[in-house]
Scaffold this motif. Structure first.
Motif, PDB file in Angstrom:
ATOM      1  N   UNK A  89       0.717  -1.131  -0.225  1.00  0.00           N
ATOM      2  CA  UNK A  89      -0.295   0.305   0.399  1.00  0.00           C
ATOM      3  C   UNK A  89       0.695   1.708  -0.335  1.00  0.00           C
ATOM      4  N   UNK A  90       0.600   2.324  -0.931  1.00  0.00           N
ATOM      5  CA  UNK A  90       0.800   3.717  -0.874  1.00  0.00           C
ATOM      6  C   UNK A  90       0.156   3.994  -0.021  1.00  0.00           C
ATOM      7  N   UNK A  91       0.655   5.035   1.413  1.00  0.00           N
ATOM      8  CA  UNK A  91       0.682   6.150   1.928  1.00  0.00           C
ATOM      9  C   UNK A  91       0.659   7.349   1.875  1.00  0.00           C
ATOM     10  N   UNK A  92      -0.428   8.388   1.264  1.00  0.00           N
ATOM     11  CA  UNK A  92      -0.052   9.443   0.023  1.00  0.00           C
ATOM     12  C   UNK A  92       0.007  10.805   1.054  1.00  0.00           C
ATOM     13  N   UNK A  93       0.883  11.158   1.265  1.00  0.00           N
ATOM     14  CA  UNK A  93       1.069  12.208   1.580  1.00  0.00           C
ATOM     15  C   UNK A  93       1.948  13.315   0.825  1.00  0.00           C
ATOM     16  N   UNK A  94       2.414  14.895   0.969  1.00  0.00           N
ATOM     17  CA  UNK A  94       2.744  15.253   0.205  1.00  0.00           C
ATOM     18  C   UNK A  94       3.963  16.308   0.515  1.00  0.00           C
ATOM     19  N   UNK A  95       4.617  17.148   0.003  1.00  0.00           N
ATOM     20  CA  UNK A  95       5.211  18.293   0.498  1.00  0.00           C
ATOM     21  C   UNK A  95       6.537  17.944   1.361  1.00  0.00           C
ATOM     22  N   UNK A  96       7.022  18.942   1.971  1.00  0.00           N
ATOM     23  CA  UNK A  96       8.382  18.477   3.010  1.00  0.00           C
ATOM     24  C   UNK A  96       9.284  19.071   2.225  1.00  0.00           C
TER      25      UNK A  96
ATOM     26  N   UNK B 146      -3.553  24.349   1.447  1.00  0.00           N
ATOM     27  CA  UNK B 146      -4.266  22.915   2.521  1.00  0.00           C
ATOM     28  C   UNK B 146      -5.795  23.275   2.364  1.00  0.00           C
ATOM     29  N   UNK B 147      -6.605  22.242   2.529  1.00  0.00           N
ATOM     30  CA  UNK B 147      -8.198  22.475   3.105  1.00  0.00           C
ATOM     31  C   UNK B 147      -8.569  20.962   2.281  1.00  0.00           C
ATOM     32  N   UNK B 148      -9.645  20.071   3.503  1.00  0.00           N
ATOM     33  CA  UNK B 148      -9.664  19.702   3.625  1.00  0.00           C
ATOM     34  C   UNK B 148      -9.501  18.469   2.533  1.00  0.00           C
ATOM     35  N   UNK B 149      -9.565  17.548   2.910  1.00  0.00           N
ATOM     36  CA  UNK B 149      -9.330  16.370   2.182  1.00  0.00           C
ATOM     37  C   UNK B 149      -7.830  17.010   0.176  1.00  0.00           C
ATOM     38  N   UNK B 150      -7.312  17.464   0.255  1.00  0.00           N
ATOM     39  CA  UNK B 150      -6.323  18.312  -0.622  1.00  0.00           C
ATOM     40  C   UNK B 150      -5.904  17.125  -0.790  1.00  0.00           C
ATOM     41  N   UNK B 151      -4.521  16.250  -0.256  1.00  0.00           N
ATOM     42  CA  UNK B 151      -4.023  15.187  -0.586  1.00  0.00           C
ATOM     43  C   UNK B 151      -5.152  13.661  -1.222  1.00  0.00           C
ATOM     44  N   UNK B 152      -6.046  13.869  -1.126  1.00  0.00           N
ATOM     45  CA  UNK B 152      -7.118  12.825  -1.713  1.00  0.00           C
ATOM     46  C   UNK B 152      -6.867  12.552  -3.065  1.00  0.00           C
ATOM     47  N   UNK B 153      -6.880  13.412  -4.266  1.00  0.00           N
ATOM     48  CA  UNK B 153      -6.412  13.477  -5.216  1.00  0.00           C
ATOM     49  C   UNK B 153      -5.358  12.734  -5.536  1.00  0.00           C
ATOM     50  N   UNK B 154      -4.546  12.506  -4.740  1.00  0.00           N
ATOM     51  CA  UNK B 154      -3.161  11.726  -5.317  1.00  0.00           C
ATOM     52  C   UNK B 154      -3.168  10.896  -4.864  1.00  0.00           C
ATOM     53  N   UNK B 155      -4.054  10.169  -3.395  1.00  0.00           N
ATOM     54  CA  UNK B 155      -4.125   9.001  -3.234  1.00  0.00           C
ATOM     55  C   UNK B 155      -4.775   8.444  -4.534  1.00  0.00           C
TER      56      UNK B 155
END
Ligand SMILES: Cc1cc2nc3c(=O)[nH]c(=O)nc-3n(C[C@H](O)[C@H](O)[C@H](O)COP(=O)(O)O)c2cc1C
Length: 339
Positions: free
Chosen positions: A245-252, A260-269
């Motif tokens: 499984x890929x745990x999809x975060x971003x940045x850093x 940032x806003x609710x669910x902002x990384x969900x499209x990457x997942x």
């Protein structure tokens, strides 16, 4: 209504009782600066198990002393660490949670005394140290350290290992062209930048046949940085290597302005899940049961990872169940007040 959030999820021989994952969160509470588990960790993690979280992933845990983010990070660089983790695992399991650990190396983001190491001698920003460019020997030792860390995690009884390849820490520094300027086989093309992660996965898989997650930063928010599409390719390679499984975060990876806003990384997942056909976890400003259910029902992720909301509400699974109108089992001792 039967919810997806509270339906079980099985990977290999591990079945989570629901799709709720506590995301790894550094507690910086190893007070003696020796990487060992303290009472804080016992209380903090066990509370979320009592709160009915399906899978608890213990915070970034350093595979070498030099790979800590801070002197108070948890560590797994020595056999002496196994006992503390084994106790923590059994405390969490007593309450029906599955358990994971995030194996990490901070690379150039280590805020420690002494020398720090990274793919290239480039500081993260002007406030941080300039790291030493890693030699082939350093790379070999680091891969070995991840392998030993995995061996120790297995001995401690964890169900899941997550490799920390996100947030601009060591593995992420190798993956990104922004932080990796090497001219050897560990830099340049995407195959080369992926090589360290490839070898870390190979090393871990030689001692661990359990469930393996990798956390990535799927967007670098920089013109010359990596995007979710680059991570579709990396994720295909990870899938070929047997990552579950890929745990999809971003940045850093580099300093950046992130909206940032609710669910902002969900499209990457979603992009990685569809593009590489691999299970994913979504994370980032997921705070309500309805939001989590939407992500799962629309197949944008297989698991939802929560961090800060679980700090505010260790019993968030119960809160989400109420919101979704379902009844979930709680600890027997709380029967009179749970539903
Ligand atoms: C106190 C704290 C510590 C964190 N430590 C880690 C960590 O050890 N490893 C990691 O991958 N992410 C870490 N993160 C990031 C979270 O796992 C998560 O991705 C992020 O907070 C976004 O999710 P949220 O909006 O639910 O908080 C940390 C976040 C917080 C708030």
């Amino acid at each position: 209504m039967s919810t997806k959030l509270f339906s079980p999820f099985t990977i290999k021989d591990v079945t989570l009782k629901n799709r709720i994952v506590m995301a790894p969160m550094c507690m910086y509470s190893s007070h003696n600066e020796d990487g060992h588990i303290q009472n804080w960790h016992r209380t903090h993690y066990t509370s979320r198990a009592v709160g009915q979280v399906g899978l608890i992933i213990v915070e970034a845990t350093a595979v070498t002393k030099q790979g800590r983010i801070s002197a108070r990070d948890l560590g797994i660089w020595s056999d002496d660490h196994i006992e503390g983790f084994a106790e923590l695992v059994s405390l969490m399991k007593e309450h029906g949670a599955k358990t994971g650990i995030q194996l990490a190396h901070a690379g150039r983001k280590a805020d420690l005394e002494g020398e720090i190491i990274a793919p290239s001698a480039l500081a993260f920003n002007e406030k941080m140290k300039t790291p030493k460019e890693m030699t082939k020997e350093d790379i070999k030792e680091t891969i070995e350290a991840f392998k030993k860390g995995a061996e120790r995690a297995a001995k401690a009884g964890f169900d899941v290992i997550e490799i920390h390849a996100a947030h601009g820490y060591l593995i992420n520094e190798f993956l990104s062209p922004l932080s990796n300027k090497r001219s050897d086989e560990y830099g340049g093309s995407s195959e080369n930048r992926y090589r360290l992660l490839r070898e870390v996965i190979e090393g871990i898989k030689s001692v661990w046949d359990g469930v393996l997650f990798v956390r990535v930063s799927a967007h670098e928010y920089h013109e010359e940085g990596l995007t979710p599409l680059d991570y579709v390719f990396f994720s295909q390679w990870m899938k070929e290597q047997g990552v579950d499984l890929i745990d999809t975060s971003s940045g850093g990876v580099v300093p950046a302005q992130i909206n940032v806003y609710p669910g902002y990384q969900v499209p990457y997942s979603e992009t990685i899940r569809n593009g590489a056909e691999i299970p994913t976890g979504a994370v980032g400003l997921i705070t309500t049961g309805i939001q989590a259910e939407e992500i799962l029902q629309n197949e944008r992720a297989d698991l939802v990872f929560l961090a800060r909301e679980l700090l505010r509400d260790p019993y968030w699974p119960r809160t989400a169940a109420k919101e979704l109108g379902v009844i979930i089992e709680g600890p027997k001792q709380y029967e009179r007040g749970w539903n």
